[in-house]
Motif scaffolding. Structure first.
Motif, PDB file in Angstrom:
ATOM      1  N   UNK A   1      18.071  41.210  70.727  1.00 55.73           N
ATOM      2  CA  UNK A   1      19.494  41.474  70.788  1.00 55.73           C
ATOM      3  C   UNK A   1      19.873  42.408  69.644  1.00 55.73           C
ATOM      4  N   UNK A   2      20.873  43.237  69.878  1.00 56.69           N
ATOM      5  CA  UNK A   2      21.360  44.103  68.810  1.00 56.69           C
ATOM      6  C   UNK A   2      22.164  43.285  67.810  1.00 56.69           C
ATOM      7  N   UNK A   3      22.480  43.897  66.682  1.00 55.93           N
ATOM      8  CA  UNK A   3      23.294  43.211  65.682  1.00 55.93           C
ATOM      9  C   UNK A   3      24.648  42.814  66.266  1.00 55.93           C
ATOM     10  N   UNK A   4      25.265  43.707  67.030  1.00 50.31           N
ATOM     11  CA  UNK A   4      26.571  43.393  67.627  1.00 50.31           C
ATOM     12  C   UNK A   4      26.468  42.242  68.623  1.00 50.31           C
ATOM     13  N   UNK A   5      25.397  42.237  69.411  1.00 53.42           N
ATOM     14  CA  UNK A   5      25.216  41.146  70.374  1.00 53.42           C
ATOM     15  C   UNK A   5      25.003  39.820  69.665  1.00 53.42           C
ATOM     16  N   UNK A   6      24.204  39.833  68.601  1.00 50.77           N
ATOM     17  CA  UNK A   6      24.028  38.608  67.832  1.00 50.77           C
ATOM     18  C   UNK A   6      25.347  38.185  67.195  1.00 50.77           C
ATOM     19  N   UNK A   7      26.113  39.144  66.677  1.00 49.40           N
ATOM     20  CA  UNK A   7      27.393  38.812  66.060  1.00 49.40           C
ATOM     21  C   UNK A   7      28.332  38.136  67.036  1.00 49.40           C
ATOM     22  N   UNK A   8      28.425  38.694  68.257  1.00 50.69           N
ATOM     23  CA  UNK A   8      29.316  38.085  69.241  1.00 50.69           C
ATOM     24  C   UNK A   8      28.739  36.768  69.750  1.00 50.69           C
ATOM     25  N   UNK A   9      27.426  36.673  69.881  1.00 50.93           N
ATOM     26  CA  UNK A   9      26.803  35.408  70.288  1.00 50.93           C
ATOM     27  C   UNK A   9      27.112  34.309  69.280  1.00 50.93           C
ATOM     28  N   UNK A  10      27.063  34.639  67.994  1.00 54.89           N
ATOM     29  CA  UNK A  10      27.387  33.647  66.970  1.00 54.89           C
ATOM     30  C   UNK A  10      28.861  33.257  67.049  1.00 54.89           C
ATOM     31  N   UNK A  11      29.730  34.213  67.400  1.00 57.43           N
ATOM     32  CA  UNK A  11      31.150  33.893  67.581  1.00 57.43           C
ATOM     33  C   UNK A  11      31.336  32.951  68.765  1.00 57.43           C
ATOM     34  N   UNK A  12      30.621  33.203  69.865  1.00 56.19           N
ATOM     35  CA  UNK A  12      30.698  32.319  71.032  1.00 56.19           C
ATOM     36  C   UNK A  12      30.177  30.922  70.691  1.00 56.19           C
ATOM     37  N   UNK A  13      29.126  30.865  69.913  1.00 58.14           N
ATOM     38  CA  UNK A  13      28.573  29.581  69.452  1.00 58.14           C
ATOM     39  C   UNK A  13      29.632  28.816  68.654  1.00 58.14           C
ATOM     40  N   UNK A  14      30.264  29.488  67.708  1.00 62.63           N
ATOM     41  CA  UNK A  14      31.302  28.835  66.909  1.00 62.63           C
ATOM     42  C   UNK A  14      32.486  28.428  67.784  1.00 62.63           C
ATOM     43  N   UNK A  15      32.820  29.255  68.776  1.00 63.08           N
ATOM     44  CA  UNK A  15      33.959  28.978  69.649  1.00 63.08           C
ATOM     45  C   UNK A  15      33.686  27.739  70.506  1.00 63.08           C
ATOM     46  N   UNK A  16      32.479  27.584  70.990  1.00 62.06           N
ATOM     47  CA  UNK A  16      32.129  26.381  71.741  1.00 62.06           C
ATOM     48  C   UNK A  16      32.273  25.127  70.880  1.00 62.06           C
ATOM     49  N   UNK A  17      31.997  25.282  69.595  1.00 61.70           N
ATOM     50  CA  UNK A  17      32.117  24.166  68.654  1.00 61.70           C
ATOM     51  C   UNK A  17      33.552  23.969  68.177  1.00 61.70           C
ATOM     52  N   UNK A  18      34.444  24.896  68.590  1.00 63.73           N
ATOM     53  CA  UNK A  18      35.844  24.892  68.149  1.00 63.73           C
ATOM     54  C   UNK A  18      35.932  24.965  66.630  1.00 63.73           C
ATOM     55  N   UNK A  19      35.116  25.831  66.083  1.00 57.76           N
ATOM     56  CA  UNK A  19      35.032  26.033  64.635  1.00 57.76           C
ATOM     57  C   UNK A  19      35.350  27.491  64.340  1.00 57.76           C
ATOM     58  N   UNK A  20      36.592  27.772  63.993  1.00 56.81           N
ATOM     59  CA  UNK A  20      37.008  29.162  63.783  1.00 56.81           C
ATOM     60  C   UNK A  20      36.773  29.643  62.359  1.00 56.81           C
ATOM     61  N   UNK A  21      36.405  28.751  61.450  1.00 52.39           N
ATOM     62  CA  UNK A  21      36.093  29.128  60.068  1.00 52.39           C
ATOM     63  C   UNK A  21      34.794  28.429  59.654  1.00 52.39           C
ATOM     64  N   UNK A  22      33.674  28.819  60.267  1.00 52.64           N
ATOM     65  CA  UNK A  22      32.416  28.102  60.014  1.00 52.64           C
ATOM     66  C   UNK A  22      31.898  28.304  58.597  1.00 52.64           C
ATOM     67  N   UNK A  23      31.486  27.210  57.972  1.00 51.60           N
ATOM     68  CA  UNK A  23      30.918  27.292  56.629  1.00 51.60           C
ATOM     69  C   UNK A  23      29.604  28.059  56.622  1.00 51.60           C
ATOM     70  N   UNK A  24      28.854  27.972  57.735  1.00 49.69           N
ATOM     71  CA  UNK A  24      27.550  28.621  57.779  1.00 49.69           C
ATOM     72  C   UNK A  24      27.646  30.147  57.811  1.00 49.69           C
ATOM     73  N   UNK A  25      28.842  30.672  57.998  1.00 49.68           N
ATOM     74  CA  UNK A  25      28.998  32.134  58.054  1.00 49.68           C
ATOM     75  C   UNK A  25      28.545  32.803  56.764  1.00 49.68           C
ATOM     76  N   UNK A  26      28.665  32.095  55.651  1.00 48.37           N
ATOM     77  CA  UNK A  26      28.268  32.684  54.365  1.00 48.37           C
ATOM     78  C   UNK A  26      26.758  32.933  54.302  1.00 48.37           C
ATOM     79  N   UNK A  27      25.998  32.288  55.181  1.00 43.64           N
ATOM     80  CA  UNK A  27      24.548  32.492  55.206  1.00 43.64           C
ATOM     81  C   UNK A  27      24.136  33.697  56.033  1.00 43.64           C
TER      82      UNK A  27
END
Length: 313
Positions: free
Chosen positions: A217-243
């Protein structure tokens, strides 16, 4: 009292609210994540997200085979793979000519079935980067969950991409997303280039004098995939984003901003049109992409691949 609206500091970039990827990629990512929920349930996406420790990021010591075995066993448990039914192969490319190795794409991991048993192989010459090694293991174990359990077949042109996306769903996306870039050495230092799509022959990694990373996957695809992952979790400010690497954090924030404006919590924009459930069919270049009764034309692009439908339930 100052009634003027508070302004954002000039050094804080404004978050864009458009989708980080084009509509075909968006539809594929969202439909695939929804399919994962049906195939594997919602429990994997709701677990704690796995992130590297500061010690893991800084270590440069190559783990022993026993330590690699421990890492594989831990990831097997996380991804619900029976370690006792899995064969692990460690191969070493240390004897290769360095000049020749820099010119060629190298296999750093593989998956196949032998006598009915799944086999994953790992290149121990890459093991000093434990975060990178974790990403390779996660990718190969997702092959076990998808191909080994006959959820899909290798005939799908997007099966490697789907395998990378599944690492996100199982909470290991921080590792595979960070590993999805190639840092090429230039006269001025290092440039960053997305790897994009690689086929099965080149597998999922190349290394050179600078720094190369794996990824389908491209960087953009991974970025949006991670957003979809967080959205499924209903986590709009994920702590793991700093990693995540800085560029991925920006894309994650953009994806979450887009989803918050265009979708209900825990749902995606493209599978629905009003109250009518839509199906997504991905077709070749210059042909229409059907979203239920809505036909969208995409020309001038070779993405997405002409993949078969997901296995019906």
């Amino acid at each position: 009292m100052n009634d003027e609206p508070e302004q954002q500091p000039p050094w804080v970039p404004e978050v864009r609210t458009d989708c980080p990827v084009e509509v075909p990629q968006q539809a594929w990512i969202e439909a695939s994540m929804a399919w994962f929920a049906r195939e594997f349930g919602r429990e994997p996406v709701m677990r704690a997200t796995v992130v590297p420790s500061s010690e893991l990021r800084s270590t440069a010591v190559t783990p022993t085979p026993r330590q690699i075995e421990g890492l594989v066993s831990g990831l097997c448990e996380l991804m619900e793979v029976d370690r006792a039914e899995l064969t692990l192969e460690l191969f070493d490319r240390a004897g290769e000519d360095p000049a020749a190795a820099r010119k060629e794409r190298r296999t750093v991991g593989h998956y196949y079935v032998e006598n009915g048993r799944p086999v994953i192989g790992l290149d121990v010459t890459e093991a000093s980067d434990v975060c990178y090694l974790t990403a390779v293991i996660a990718h190969e174990l997702c092959h076990v969950r998808l191909l080994g359990e006959e959820r899909i077949t290798a005939d799908r042109k997007d099966h490697e991409r789907l395998t990378d996306l599944l690492t996100v769903y199982f909470g290991l996306g921080v590792f595979t997303a960070n590993a999805a870039l190639r840092f090429g050495e230039t006269k001025r230092g290092f440039s960053v280039q997305p790897l994009g799509y690689l086929d099965e022959r080149t597998l999922n990694a190349t290394r050179n004098d600078g720094y190369s990373r794996l990824g389908y996957l491209t960087e953009r695809e991974f970025g949006y995939a991670m957003a979809c992952y967080a959205w499924l979790r209903r986590d709009t400010e994920p702590d793991w984003a700093r990693s995540l690497d800085p560029g991925l954090r920006v894309l994650l924030r953009q994806g979450l901003a887009y989803l918050s404006r265009n979708a209900a919590p825990g749902e995606f924009p493209t599978p629905r049109s009003g109250s009518v459930r839509l199906s997504v069919r991905v077709v070749p270049k210059a042909d229409p992409v059907w979203l239920g009764g809505l036909c969208l034309m995409f020309t001038g692009t070779e993405w997405p691949p002409n993949a078969p439908k997901h296995r019906p339930r």
